[in-house]
Design a protein around this motif. Structure first.
Motif, short mmCIF file in Angstrom:
data_model
loop_
_atom_site.label_atom_id
_atom_site.label_comp_id
_atom_site.label_asym_id
_atom_site.label_seq_id
_atom_site.Cartn_x
_atom_site.Cartn_y
_atom_site.Cartn_z
N ILE A 1 -7.34 -1.52 4.41
CA ILE A 1 -6.83 -1.01 3.14
C ILE A 1 -6.26 -2.20 2.39
CG2 ILE A 1 -5.37 0.69 2.02
CD1 ILE A 1 -7.49 1.87 3.90
N GLY A 2 -6.89 -2.58 1.27
CA GLY A 2 -6.49 -3.78 0.55
C GLY A 2 -5.11 -3.66 -0.06
N LEU B 1 -10.79 -1.14 -1.30
CA LEU B 1 -10.58 -2.41 -1.99
C LEU B 1 -9.14 -2.55 -2.47
CD1 LEU B 1 -13.86 -2.56 -4.11
CD2 LEU B 1 -13.39 -3.71 -1.94
N PRO B 2 -8.69 -3.79 -2.63
CA PRO B 2 -7.33 -4.00 -3.16
C PRO B 2 -7.16 -3.40 -4.55
CG PRO B 2 -8.19 -6.03 -2.20
CD PRO B 2 -9.33 -5.06 -2.25
N VAL C 1 0.85 -1.20 0.00
CA VAL C 1 0.00 0.00 0.00
C VAL C 1 0.88 1.25 0.00
CG1 VAL C 1 -1.66 1.34 1.38
CG2 VAL C 1 -1.95 -1.14 1.10
N LEU C 2 0.42 2.28 -0.70
CA LEU C 2 1.05 3.60 -0.68
C LEU C 2 0.09 4.60 -0.07
CD1 LEU C 2 3.11 5.78 -1.48
CD2 LEU C 2 2.07 5.83 -3.74
N VAL D 1 -11.37 6.21 -7.18
CA VAL D 1 -11.30 6.87 -8.49
C VAL D 1 -10.72 5.95 -9.56
CG1 VAL D 1 -11.12 9.18 -7.52
CG2 VAL D 1 -9.04 7.85 -7.93
N GLY D 2 -10.29 4.76 -9.23
CA GLY D 2 -9.72 3.88 -10.25
C GLY D 2 -9.14 2.63 -9.67
N ARG D 3 -8.72 1.72 -10.56
CA ARG D 3 -8.11 0.47 -10.13
C ARG D 3 -6.68 0.39 -10.64
NH1 ARG D 3 -11.07 -3.56 -8.06
NH2 ARG D 3 -9.54 -5.10 -8.82
#
Length: 354
Positions: A311-312, A328-329, A297-298, A341-343
């Motif tokens: 926090i996935g 979500l991851p 994660v960042l 806002v995006g994946r």
């Protein structure tokens, strides 16, 4: 007429009237005999064994060294026993030939980088000698460096060194995590130029490693000592991590200033956290009340992640976000309150940079 000379008194005797003596005082310069019985031998006439040697890196290092550090370090650095001085420099390729050398790749690389820095900046030779080159292992150097950073007039450097070195030597998992942290910072922070630069100058790294020791003490029931280390890290490094928090390996605390991590926080591996991030509670819960952060994660600067949220893995949290719900991851969350806002479907744990 004959003259008898004293230190500053002249006694003049008149030969015509021997019964009369005239005393006169005069200022005299001191005369010192500096004659030599033998002339010194020119340096080019000395035998090879008698000539001073400054042709190896250790001699060059000691040439510039000034013992001006704490008692613990200065005693080690100025010890005349040649066995305790660093060995003459070899190339890094030679140092990494054996199995043990490959096992301690990062430590050997740090020593190589230290010699290179000393050659470029001889004025720092004493600092590098006491911090890196006078030690025979990474755990010894880290214990000494943390002890000097966190000590004060009542919490002595010797006491802290014994605490840190004891934990680091007993728990090999902590030592492996420290190496992974160094690798993670070097790989993911473009501003990090070397392992030794991270080790000596990155307060986020130092705060993380001090926490690992405090967490070990916390789990062993030595809460008072663990909380004392937390307090000193908070005062000196401006990073506040509760000793009960669980942190994985490969952690990057970039800049580190203002990071707050609560007691029941769990952080996965290869996580990057920038400055002024709070992983805390909402104030409405007890028990397990803090965030759980997945691998890779960042978390951007100024972010607040509050409550027992998840926090996935591979998620990114934008700067200044306030996260109150699960993320979500492999998604990106921004804003206050945070929204997706995006994946990040092509995310790789070892490629995220800050």
């Amino acid at each position: 007429m004959s003259t008898l000379v004293g230190s500053s008194l002249f006694a003049t005797v008149n030969t015509e009237y021997p019964n009369k003596t005239y005393k006169t005082y005069k200022t005299m310069a001191t005369c010192v005999d500096n004659s030599r019985t033998s002339q010194p031998t020119p340096s080019h006439h000395l035998s090879v064994s008698d000539q001073p040697r400054f042709d190896n890196p250790v001699s060059k290092l000691l040439k510039f060294y000034r013992p001006c550090l704490t008692d613990f370090v200065s005693q080690t650095a100025t010890n005349p026993n040649p066995e305790q001085l660093p060995q003459p420099r070899r190339t890094f390729i030679e140092d990494t030939k054996g199995v043990e050398a490959k096992k301690d790749y990062i430590w050997m690389k740090m020593r190589e980088e230290s010699y290179m820095d000393v050659e470029r900046e001889p004025i720092l030779s004493g600092y590098y000698f006491a911090s890196i080159l006078a030690h025979n292992s990474l755990e010894s150097a880290l214990a000494n460096h943390l002890a000097n950073k966190l000590s004060n007039s009542t919490l002595l450097v010797h006491t802290l060194y014994d605490i840190f070195s004891g934990v680091l030597c007993e728990d090999q998992e902590i030592l492996e995590a420290i190496k992974e942290d160094l690798k993670g910072v070097k790989e993911r922070d473009p501003a990090c130029t070397s392992y030794v630069h991270c080790f000596l100058n990155y307060k986020g790294f130092l705060a993380c490693e001090a926490h690992r020791v405090a967490h070990n003490l916390w789990l062993r029931g030595r809460e008072a000592l663990a909380l004392l280390i937390q307090n000193r890290v908070s005062e000196v490094l401006a990073v506040d991590i509760h000793p009960g928090a669980k942190i994985g390996y490969g952690i990057l605390l970039d800049h580190g200033t203002g990071v707050v991590i609560g007691e029941t926080v769990v952080i996965g591996n290869n996580v990057s956290i920038v400055h002024n991030v709070t992983l805390g509670g909402t104030g409405k819960e007890c028990g397990d009340r803090h965030p759980k952060i997945g691998d890779g994660v960042l978390i951007g600067a100024g972010t607040n992640v509050l409550g027992n949220v998840r926090i996935g893995e591979g998620a990114k949290i934008g700067a200044g976000a306030v996260v109150l719900k699960d993320v979500l991851p492999r998604t990106t969350a921004v804003g206050n309150p945070a929204r997706l806002v995006g994946r990040n479907d092509l995310f790789r744990l070892d490629t995220v940079q800050v």
